[in-house]
Write a protein that holds these residues in place. Structure first.
Motif, short mmCIF file in Angstrom:
data_model
loop_
_atom_site.label_atom_id
_atom_site.label_comp_id
_atom_site.label_asym_id
_atom_site.label_seq_id
_atom_site.Cartn_x
_atom_site.Cartn_y
_atom_site.Cartn_z
N THR A 311 27.18 91.74 -3.10
CA THR A 311 27.36 92.96 -3.88
C THR A 311 26.26 93.13 -4.91
O THR A 311 25.81 94.26 -5.17
N ASN A 331 27.65 99.50 3.60
CA ASN A 331 28.40 99.73 4.83
C ASN A 331 28.95 98.45 5.44
O ASN A 331 29.92 98.47 6.20
N ASP A 332 28.31 97.32 5.13
CA ASP A 332 28.75 96.03 5.68
C ASP A 332 29.81 95.34 4.81
O ASP A 332 30.48 94.42 5.27
N ILE A 333 29.92 95.76 3.55
CA ILE A 333 30.86 95.11 2.63
C ILE A 333 32.25 95.69 2.83
O ILE A 333 32.46 96.89 2.71
N ARG A 334 33.20 94.84 3.15
CA ARG A 334 34.56 95.29 3.45
C ARG A 334 35.58 94.88 2.40
O ARG A 334 36.51 95.62 2.10
N ASP A 335 35.43 93.71 1.83
CA ASP A 335 36.47 93.18 0.95
C ASP A 335 35.83 92.59 -0.30
O ASP A 335 35.02 91.67 -0.22
N SER A 337 37.91 91.81 -3.01
CA SER A 337 39.08 91.38 -3.79
C SER A 337 38.87 90.03 -4.46
O SER A 337 39.57 89.71 -5.43
N ARG A 344 33.95 93.91 -9.75
CA ARG A 344 34.30 94.99 -8.82
C ARG A 344 33.90 96.34 -9.39
O ARG A 344 33.39 97.22 -8.66
N LYS A 351 27.36 101.05 -5.90
CA LYS A 351 27.65 101.74 -4.64
C LYS A 351 27.52 103.25 -4.82
O LYS A 351 26.89 103.93 -3.99
N THR A 367 33.53 107.52 -4.93
CA THR A 367 33.41 106.15 -5.43
C THR A 367 33.46 106.11 -6.95
O THR A 367 34.15 105.28 -7.55
#
Length: 425
Positions: A311, A331-335, A337, A344, A351, A367
């Protein structure tokens, strides 16, 4: 490690300068939405009529000026327009910063409260960890509120130990001052940040923790970065990382956490300087460290892992002008948490900025709005939301008003688009 965006604000604006407002308008802005005229009258011991006259530029004596400045927690030069206020500083922020400054300087001079009793090292470490948790949750106000008493408590704890038993006490005091430096740096109180990080360094060198001096040096590098001392920031960040570079085969998660956050910050500084090669080298080491760790880990008031490495790379690529790479990472970052709340939030800003640079206006607004709704208090201390709004505003205005309201800034004061006239203050 540090709460930091990776974009250098160079956006031009035709907004009025702080000195363009009248003294009365400046008092009204500094009072803000949460402090009414009657509240300010009570805080100063003045009448409501006197406050009204001051804000209407009808009457303002020197004693009245001094009382208002003291109540609002600012220098008289700020009210008179000779010095601009710090961005996003509200009355509670200024009160917190004043108390934090007093704690840093008084304890350094050996002036300690007489009402504080000593506590155990376990109790002190719990308190330090609690403050770091607040910081990484993005609650800088509460972290700062607790940091002043924490510094005093750590100083008393150290004083009550014999010379041979002070190593952990010095470590605790260093952490308390480092936290104070981070809060001050975020609030734009650069002199206090320099003072606090200096005290943190002196305490770290007297502790038995081999990682602590490097952590403090990296913190100083962050102060340099925000003070636009980029070459010094990069040199110090790189040295701090090299001083604790681990052997991957034997390194503990704690050491990998500290090293990873250090080398990642060196990439941030290199990207600010436009040095793609060095930033790329540091990023490679950051990703390798994260991969070795396998998951996020917290240690010594910092956190790092594979998600942090990825990130953070988004913002670094934005700073280098590599929008396509930044979007590909997004686009590749999914999670996310596993990240702290502050991390975050920071990633959401990077982003949104990447999407704005790619002219994905609606996605950027989505976003940004989501992040502002989730963490409005955190956003108050960030410059990036206004930068993104200005970028999007050049192409679309349909939804900007709602997002601007979420930012909740004072027109023409906090670095965001101003109102059309000064009466909107």
């Amino acid at each position: 490690m540090h709460e930091e965006t990776t974009f250098q604000n160079g956006v031009e604006s035709n907004m009025p300068q702080w000195s363009d407002y009248t003294t009365g308008e400046r008092i009204k802005v500094l009072r803000g939405r949460d402090v009414r005229q009657s509240d300010l009258a009570e805080m100063t011991g003045l009448s409501v009529v006197t406050i009204q006259k001051a804000e209407q530029d009808k009457q303002l004596s020197l004693p009245t000026l001094l009382k208002i400045a003291d109540a609002l927690g600012v220098d008289t030069s700020v009210i008179l327009g000779q010095q601009a206020p710090r961005r996003a500083m509200e009355h509670d922020d200024r009160s917190m910063m004043r108390a934090l400054s007093q704690a840093v300087h008084d304890t350094a001079a050996g002036i300690l409260p007489t009402t504080i009793e000593d506590v155990t090292e376990t109790g002190m470490r719990t308190a330090v960890d609690r403050c770091w948790d607040l910081y990484w949750a993005g609650d800088y106000m509460q972290a700062g509120v607790l940091c002043g008493p924490l510094i005093a408590q750590a100083s008393v704890h150290l004083r009550e130990r014999s010379v041979g038993e002070q190593a952990e006490g010095w470590s605790l005091l260093s952490d308390a001052h480092r936290l104070a430096a981070y809060v001050a740096n975020l609030m734009g109180a650069r002199d206090l940040a320099y003072a606090a990080i200096g005290h943190a360094q002196a305490a770290a060198e007297r502790s038995a923790d081999e990682l602590l001096p490097a952590l403090v040096s990296s913190g100083r590098s962050w102060v340099y970065l925000r003070d636009a001392r980029l070459p010094e920031a990069l040199s110090l960040a790189e040295k701090a990382a090299l001083d604790i570079e681990p052997q991957f085969s034997t390194a503990t998660p704690e050491r990998l956490t500290v090293y990873g956050s250090h080398i990642n910050f060196a990439a941030v500084v290199a990207s600010r300087m436009g040095d793609k090669d060095r930033a790329g080298d540091f990023l490679s080491q950051s990703h390798a460290t994260g991969a070795r760790m396998g998951q996020e880990h917290k240690a010594h008031g910092t956190s790092f892992g594979p998600v942090t490495a990825t990130t953070q790379a988004v913002g670094i690529n934005i700073a280098l002008g590599q929008t396509a790479k930044a979007i590909a990472l997004v686009n590749d970052i999914r999670d996310v948490s596993q990240l702290t709340q502050a991390a975050r939030n920071r990633y959401a800003m990077d982003k949104a900025l990447a999407q704005a640079d790619a002219k994905l206006w609606d996605a950027s607004l989505d976003t940004l709005e989501e992040a502002l709704t989730r963490a409005p208090q955190w956003a108050r201390h960030q410059a990036l939301p206004g930068v993104i709004v200005q970028k999007i505003g050049r192409a679309s205005t349909a939804r900007l008003r709602r997002v601007s309201q979420l930012i909740g800034v004072r027109p023409g004061v906090d670095g965001f688009p101003p109102a059309t006239n000064k009466t909107a203050l």
